[in-house]
Motif scaffolding. Structure first.
Motif, mmCIF file in Angstrom:
data_model
loop_
_atom_site.group_PDB
_atom_site.id
_atom_site.type_symbol
_atom_site.label_atom_id
_atom_site.label_comp_id
_atom_site.label_asym_id
_atom_site.label_seq_id
_atom_site.Cartn_x
_atom_site.Cartn_y
_atom_site.Cartn_z
ATOM 1 N N ASN A 1 5.987 -17.058 -18.716
ATOM 2 C CA ASN A 1 7.057 -16.346 -19.413
ATOM 3 C C ASN A 1 7.673 -17.253 -20.471
ATOM 4 O OD1 ASN A 1 7.842 -13.591 -18.018
ATOM 5 N ND2 ASN A 1 7.309 -15.001 -16.366
ATOM 6 N N PHE A 2 7.529 -16.890 -21.715
ATOM 7 C CA PHE A 2 8.322 -17.530 -22.765
ATOM 8 C C PHE A 2 8.229 -16.692 -24.031
ATOM 9 C CE2 PHE A 2 4.278 -19.522 -23.969
ATOM 10 C CZ PHE A 2 4.369 -19.632 -25.346
ATOM 11 N N SER A 3 9.214 -16.878 -24.886
ATOM 12 C CA SER A 3 9.240 -16.138 -26.145
ATOM 13 C C SER A 3 9.605 -17.092 -27.275
ATOM 14 C CB SER A 3 10.243 -14.981 -26.076
ATOM 15 O OG SER A 3 11.551 -15.469 -25.846
ATOM 16 N N THR B 1 8.121 -23.735 -32.105
ATOM 17 C CA THR B 1 8.040 -24.083 -30.692
ATOM 18 C C THR B 1 6.807 -24.932 -30.443
ATOM 19 O OG1 THR B 1 9.173 -22.069 -29.979
ATOM 20 C CG2 THR B 1 7.802 -23.177 -28.351
ATOM 21 N N ARG C 1 12.133 -26.257 -30.318
ATOM 22 C CA ARG C 1 12.131 -26.130 -28.868
ATOM 23 C C ARG C 1 10.798 -26.654 -28.349
ATOM 24 N NH1 ARG C 1 11.175 -21.256 -25.639
ATOM 25 N NH2 ARG C 1 10.825 -20.259 -27.651
ATOM 26 N N VAL D 1 8.334 -26.613 -24.960
ATOM 27 C CA VAL D 1 8.027 -25.961 -23.687
ATOM 28 C C VAL D 1 7.076 -26.859 -22.914
ATOM 29 C CG1 VAL D 1 6.959 -23.953 -22.593
ATOM 30 C CG2 VAL D 1 8.344 -23.660 -24.666
ATOM 31 N N VAL E 1 5.425 -22.100 -16.953
ATOM 32 C CA VAL E 1 6.425 -22.836 -17.718
ATOM 33 C C VAL E 1 7.337 -23.580 -16.746
ATOM 34 C CG1 VAL E 1 8.397 -22.648 -19.285
ATOM 35 C CG2 VAL E 1 6.350 -21.248 -19.673
ATOM 36 N N GLU F 1 12.097 -25.757 -20.474
ATOM 37 C CA GLU F 1 12.198 -25.665 -21.925
ATOM 38 C C GLU F 1 13.354 -26.533 -22.393
ATOM 39 O OE1 GLU F 1 12.330 -21.693 -23.412
ATOM 40 O OE2 GLU F 1 10.814 -20.942 -22.014
#
Length: 260
Positions: free
Chosen positions: A23-25, A32, A200, A202, A211, A214
């Motif tokens: 899960n990440f956006s 990123t 950012r 990750v 993940v 972050e």
């Protein structure tokens, strides 16, 4: 990426889990960087964002819409040179616009502008084998950025370059990114490179990857990627992120030694 999992079949007939509940956006215009141990599934993550692979479960979306194949919103810069060896510098850079139907004269004019932007003026008629590694990487960047992708994926793009050229290319990348501000997902094994470039970072776990953590990179822009590495803020960020990454690297190493 929402709850994305992916596995591959093994030669023994079993399944090898690569990603588990990722899960990440990435926000519009955000840079990123993704770091993690070798073999943890970072490149597999990029392949699903660009649509060349599909998750076993979960979903991948761009702009709120599921990715169901290779689209024209995504640009990809690979670790290996992905330029056409039979085309000149300007011919390589003009390929995308021509493929999308732009008239040849317009495509070459736009490509000439990008040749200048990446510092290759005077080399328009050279072929890739006549260029240095750093110059070929500039061609690859211009070849991708001329299409103004909404999402820019980069899989260790500077890994094959010497240290000095890597720093120069990092600064040039940031300058080019500022022009159109695509959302970037940048894979690297170099933690200093990740921090100096990104908004950012990750951190992914040893496979099957998820993940782990972050980190927001609150360093001022515009940045000089060499000078910023000597600031106290950079050193503190490096210590925090390395603390999260170190255990995953050690786990991956122990697994590789055991398997050998």
């Amino acid at each position: 990426m929402r709850d994305v999992s992916k596995s591959f079949s093994t030669p023994q007939g079993g399944n090898h889990d690569v990603l588990r509940d990722i899960n990440f956006s990435v926000a519009p215009g955000e840079f990123t960087a993704v770091v993690g141990p070798t073999g943890c599934g970072k490149s597999t993550t990029l392949s699903m964002i660009c649509g060349t692979d599909q998750p076993d479960s979960g979903e991948v979306l761009i702009g709120g819409r599921p990715v169901d194949g290779i689209g024209d919103q995504v640009g990809f810069v690979f670790q290996a040179d992905a330029v056409f060896p039979w085309k000149t510098v300007i011919g390589n850079i003009a390929t995308g616009p021509r493929f999308r139907g732009m008239p040849r004269k317009e495509a070459l004019a736009e490509a000439a502008d990008w040749v200048r932007r990446v510092g290759l003026a005077g080399f328009e008629r050279y072929h890739p084998h006549q260029l240095s590694g750093g110059m070929r990487k500039r061609v690859a960047l211009a070849q991708t950025m001329i299409n103004r992708p909404r999402v820019l994926l980069m899989d260790e793009p500077f890994a094959g370059l010497d240290v000095q050229t890597r720093q120069i290319m990092s600064d040039e990348l940031l300058s080019l990114w500022e022009l159109t501000r695509p959302s970037v997902v940048f894979i690297t094994h170099d933690l200093e490179e990740a921090i100096s470039l990104a908004d950012r970072v990750v951190v992914m776990t040893a496979g099957p990857a998820t993940v782990k953590q972050e980190f927001r990179i609150d360093l001022p822009r515009p940045r000089n990627t060499r000078e910023i590495r000597h600031t106290p803020e950079f050193v503190k960020l490096h210590e925090r992120i390395w603390e999260a990454l170190r255990d995953e690297v050690q786990v991956a190493y122990r697994r590789s030694v055991t398997a050998a």
